[in-house]
Design a protein around this motif. Structure first.
Motif, PDB file in Angstrom:
ATOM      1  N   SER A 113      16.380   7.490  -4.199  1.00 11.46           N
ATOM      2  CA  SER A 113      16.678   6.714  -5.421  1.00 11.46           C
ATOM      3  C   SER A 113      15.988   5.349  -5.412  1.00 11.46           C
ATOM      4  CB  SER A 113      18.191   6.532  -5.591  1.00 11.46           C
ATOM      5  OG  SER A 113      18.828   7.778  -5.708  1.00 11.46           O
ATOM      6  N   LYS A 114      14.800   5.305  -4.834  1.00 12.09           N
ATOM      7  CA  LYS A 114      13.989   4.086  -4.829  1.00 12.09           C
ATOM      8  C   LYS A 114      12.836   4.255  -5.799  1.00 12.09           C
ATOM      9  CE  LYS A 114      16.184   2.061  -1.453  1.00 12.09           C
ATOM     10  NZ  LYS A 114      17.049   0.937  -1.679  1.00 12.09           N
ATOM     11  N   GLU A 115      12.672   3.278  -6.664  1.00 11.06           N
ATOM     12  CA  GLU A 115      11.575   3.305  -7.633  1.00 11.06           C
ATOM     13  C   GLU A 115      10.241   3.085  -6.917  1.00 11.06           C
ATOM     14  OE1 GLU A 115      10.063   0.597 -11.379  1.00 11.06           O
ATOM     15  OE2 GLU A 115      12.209   0.702 -10.946  1.00 11.06           O
ATOM     16  N   ILE A 116       9.223   3.800  -7.358  1.00 18.61           N
ATOM     17  CA  ILE A 116       7.879   3.611  -6.800  1.00 18.61           C
ATOM     18  C   ILE A 116       7.286   2.358  -7.426  1.00 18.61           C
ATOM     19  CG2 ILE A 116       5.556   4.565  -6.587  1.00 18.61           C
ATOM     20  CD1 ILE A 116       6.886   7.375  -6.880  1.00 18.61           C
ATOM     21  N   GLN A 117       6.901   1.426  -6.568  1.00 20.49           N
ATOM     22  CA  GLN A 117       6.274   0.190  -7.023  1.00 20.49           C
ATOM     23  C   GLN A 117       4.761   0.314  -6.839  1.00 20.49           C
ATOM     24  OE1 GLN A 117       8.495  -3.405  -5.673  1.00 20.49           O
ATOM     25  NE2 GLN A 117       9.769  -1.889  -4.605  1.00 20.49           N
ATOM     26  N   ILE A 118       4.026  -0.253  -7.744  1.00 20.79           N
ATOM     27  CA  ILE A 118       2.562  -0.144  -7.723  1.00 20.79           C
ATOM     28  C   ILE A 118       1.953  -1.366  -7.038  1.00 20.79           C
ATOM     29  CG2 ILE A 118       0.490   0.063  -9.174  1.00 20.79           C
ATOM     30  CD1 ILE A 118       2.419   2.513  -9.242  1.00 20.79           C
ATOM     31  N   TYR A 119       0.955  -1.108  -6.166  1.00 24.59           N
ATOM     32  CA  TYR A 119       0.193  -2.197  -5.566  1.00 24.59           C
ATOM     33  C   TYR A 119      -1.291  -1.996  -5.869  1.00 24.59           C
ATOM     34  CZ  TYR A 119      -1.406   0.755  -1.660  1.00 24.59           C
ATOM     35  OH  TYR A 119      -2.005   1.731  -0.907  1.00 24.59           O
ATOM     36  N   ASP A 120      -2.037  -3.077  -5.764  1.00 25.80           N
ATOM     37  CA  ASP A 120      -3.468  -3.064  -6.070  1.00 25.80           C
ATOM     38  C   ASP A 120      -4.265  -2.778  -4.798  1.00 25.80           C
ATOM     39  OD1 ASP A 120      -6.078  -3.470  -6.900  1.00 25.80           O
ATOM     40  OD2 ASP A 120      -5.719  -5.495  -7.678  1.00 25.80           O
ATOM     41  N   HIS A 121      -4.861  -1.603  -4.721  1.00 20.63           N
ATOM     42  CA  HIS A 121      -5.640  -1.218  -3.540  1.00 20.63           C
ATOM     43  C   HIS A 121      -6.925  -2.044  -3.397  1.00 20.63           C
ATOM     44  CE1 HIS A 121      -7.490   1.079  -6.786  1.00 20.63           C
ATOM     45  NE2 HIS A 121      -8.571   1.179  -6.031  1.00 20.63           N
ATOM     46  N   ARG A 122      -7.259  -2.831  -4.415  1.00 24.04           N
ATOM     47  CA  ARG A 122      -8.446  -3.685  -4.334  1.00 24.04           C
ATOM     48  C   ARG A 122      -8.119  -5.035  -3.695  1.00 24.04           C
ATOM     49  NH1 ARG A 122      -9.290  -2.925 -10.539  1.00 24.04           N
ATOM     50  NH2 ARG A 122      -7.116  -3.375 -10.188  1.00 24.04           N
ATOM     51  N   ASN A 123      -6.830  -5.302  -3.437  1.00 23.47           N
ATOM     52  CA  ASN A 123      -6.405  -6.549  -2.799  1.00 23.47           C
ATOM     53  C   ASN A 123      -5.498  -6.223  -1.612  1.00 23.47           C
ATOM     54  OD1 ASN A 123      -5.763  -9.166  -2.120  1.00 23.47           O
ATOM     55  ND2 ASN A 123      -4.384  -9.487  -3.835  1.00 23.47           N
ATOM     56  N   LEU A 124      -6.033  -5.509  -0.647  1.00 18.40           N
ATOM     57  CA  LEU A 124      -5.236  -5.070   0.497  1.00 18.40           C
ATOM     58  C   LEU A 124      -4.782  -6.223   1.376  1.00 18.40           C
ATOM     59  CD1 LEU A 124      -7.155  -1.840   1.508  1.00 18.40           C
ATOM     60  CD2 LEU A 124      -4.946  -2.023   0.337  1.00 18.40           C
ATOM     61  N   LYS A 125      -5.613  -7.225   1.526  1.00 20.29           N
ATOM     62  CA  LYS A 125      -5.227  -8.382   2.357  1.00 20.29           C
ATOM     63  C   LYS A 125      -4.011  -9.070   1.743  1.00 20.29           C
ATOM     64  CE  LYS A 125      -5.774 -11.806   5.389  1.00 20.29           C
ATOM     65  NZ  LYS A 125      -4.411 -12.304   5.569  1.00 20.29           N
ATOM     66  N   SER A 162      -7.917   7.510   1.580  1.00 24.35           N
ATOM     67  CA  SER A 162      -8.577   7.724   2.874  1.00 24.35           C
ATOM     68  C   SER A 162      -9.229   6.461   3.420  1.00 24.35           C
ATOM     69  CB  SER A 162      -9.635   8.831   2.749  1.00 24.35           C
ATOM     70  OG  SER A 162     -10.628   8.464   1.806  1.00 24.35           O
ATOM     71  N   ASN A 163      -9.609   5.547   2.537  1.00 22.97           N
ATOM     72  CA  ASN A 163     -10.230   4.301   2.993  1.00 22.97           C
ATOM     73  C   ASN A 163      -9.242   3.135   2.993  1.00 22.97           C
ATOM     74  OD1 ASN A 163     -10.061   4.220   0.199  1.00 22.97           O
ATOM     75  ND2 ASN A 163     -12.073   3.304  -0.085  1.00 22.97           N
ATOM     76  N   SER A 164      -8.358   3.088   2.004  1.00 21.01           N
ATOM     77  CA  SER A 164      -7.462   1.927   1.903  1.00 21.01           C
ATOM     78  C   SER A 164      -6.316   1.963   2.909  1.00 21.01           C
ATOM     79  CB  SER A 164      -6.913   1.789   0.481  1.00 21.01           C
ATOM     80  OG  SER A 164      -6.094   2.886   0.127  1.00 21.01           O
ATOM     81  N   THR A 165      -5.829   3.145   3.251  1.00 18.57           N
ATOM     82  CA  THR A 165      -4.685   3.223   4.162  1.00 18.57           C
ATOM     83  C   THR A 165      -5.034   2.717   5.571  1.00 18.57           C
ATOM     84  OG1 THR A 165      -3.704   4.995   2.854  1.00 18.57           O
ATOM     85  CG2 THR A 165      -2.901   4.737   5.108  1.00 18.57           C
ATOM     86  N   PRO A 166      -6.105   3.196   6.206  1.00 23.42           N
ATOM     87  CA  PRO A 166      -6.438   2.641   7.524  1.00 23.42           C
ATOM     88  C   PRO A 166      -6.748   1.141   7.467  1.00 23.42           C
ATOM     89  CG  PRO A 166      -7.689   4.649   7.102  1.00 23.42           C
ATOM     90  CD  PRO A 166      -7.003   4.288   5.830  1.00 23.42           C
ATOM     91  N   MET A 167      -7.377   0.694   6.370  1.00 24.61           N
ATOM     92  CA  MET A 167      -7.695  -0.718   6.226  1.00 24.61           C
ATOM     93  C   MET A 167      -6.408  -1.557   6.129  1.00 24.61           C
ATOM     94  SD  MET A 167     -10.220  -2.625   3.507  1.00 24.61           S
ATOM     95  CE  MET A 167     -11.496  -1.427   3.809  1.00 24.61           C
ATOM     96  N   LEU A 168      -5.416  -1.034   5.409  1.00 26.69           N
ATOM     97  CA  LEU A 168      -4.139  -1.736   5.301  1.00 26.69           C
ATOM     98  C   LEU A 168      -3.445  -1.805   6.656  1.00 26.69           C
ATOM     99  CD1 LEU A 168      -2.095  -3.188   3.521  1.00 26.69           C
ATOM    100  CD2 LEU A 168      -1.171  -0.943   2.874  1.00 26.69           C
ATOM    101  N   VAL A 169      -3.516  -0.728   7.425  1.00 27.00           N
ATOM    102  CA  VAL A 169      -2.970  -0.753   8.795  1.00 27.00           C
ATOM    103  C   VAL A 169      -3.657  -1.865   9.584  1.00 27.00           C
ATOM    104  CG1 VAL A 169      -2.734   0.509  10.969  1.00 27.00           C
ATOM    105  CG2 VAL A 169      -2.354   1.703   8.795  1.00 27.00           C
ATOM    106  N   ASN A 170      -4.974  -1.957   9.483  1.00 27.74           N
ATOM    107  CA  ASN A 170      -5.723  -2.999  10.195  1.00 27.74           C
ATOM    108  C   ASN A 170      -5.268  -4.396   9.774  1.00 27.74           C
ATOM    109  OD1 ASN A 170      -7.207  -1.106  11.630  1.00 27.74           O
ATOM    110  ND2 ASN A 170      -8.912  -1.131  10.189  1.00 27.74           N
ATOM    111  N   PHE A 171      -5.039  -4.616   8.485  1.00 27.81           N
ATOM    112  CA  PHE A 171      -4.572  -5.925   8.026  1.00 27.81           C
ATOM    113  C   PHE A 171      -3.193  -6.243   8.589  1.00 27.81           C
ATOM    114  CE2 PHE A 171      -7.610  -5.674   4.291  1.00 27.81           C
ATOM    115  CZ  PHE A 171      -8.382  -6.755   4.705  1.00 27.81           C
TER     116      PHE A 171
END
Length: 170
Positions: free
Chosen positions: A94-106, A126-135
């Protein structure tokens, strides 16, 4: 009696202070499930395809895969495939999905790191998820996932500013 009360009060204050500083945040980051690549008709369909039947089946398993976690928030990029990947978890919790901007991962990583003591699930690409982990780790440890990889996710824990990541399969 006053000394006993004072000792108890000090112990409670120290325990409370320690708990406040030792909160662990947990971030579960995953790539979207398999996308439908059969609809080659329109440019819009290619840019934002839905999940395939296999992807829908994978998404339906996510609540079971993550059953040990109680998410405080669920985030997704604003694409059909990412939103559909976490939709079963959203419905279950029962948690709403919130949207984030994959162009501003930092910037998004900085916002996540402010969520102390929370558990957050994030669906990306495939590219944004590992990059977000790195951040979140504040180091360049993980590379982009191959386009054929849909079964990988990371559990990043942050305690007292120190982040650790585990790469998992489901």
């Amino acid at each position: 009696m006053k000394q006993l009360f004072a000792r108890i009060l000090i112990a409670v204050l120290l325990l409370t202070a320690t708990e406040a500083y030792a909160q662990t945040s947990t971030f579960i980051l995953m790539r979207h499930a398999e996308k439908d690549t059969t609809a080659q008709g329109s440019t819009m369909m290619q840019a934002d395809p839905p999940l395939s039947a296999e992807g829908k089946a994978r998404a339906s398993r996510i609540p079971e895969v993550l059953k040990m976690y109680q998410p405080d928030a669920i985030y997704s990029t604003n694409f059909k495939r990412t939103k559909s990947t976490v939709e079963p978890l959203s419905v279950k919790t029962s948690k709403e999905i919130q949207i984030y901007d994959h162009r501003n991962l930092k910037g998004f990583a900085d916002e996540l790191l402010k969520m102390q003591g929370k558990t957050v699930v994030v669906a990306g690409h495939s590219n944004s998820t590992p990059m977000l982990v790195n951040f979140l780790l504040k180091e360049n440890k993980y590379q982009n996932l191959d386009e054929s990889v849909y079964d990988t996710y990371w559990v990043v824990t942050v305690t007292d500013g120190k982040a650790e990541a585990k790469m998992m399969k489901y």
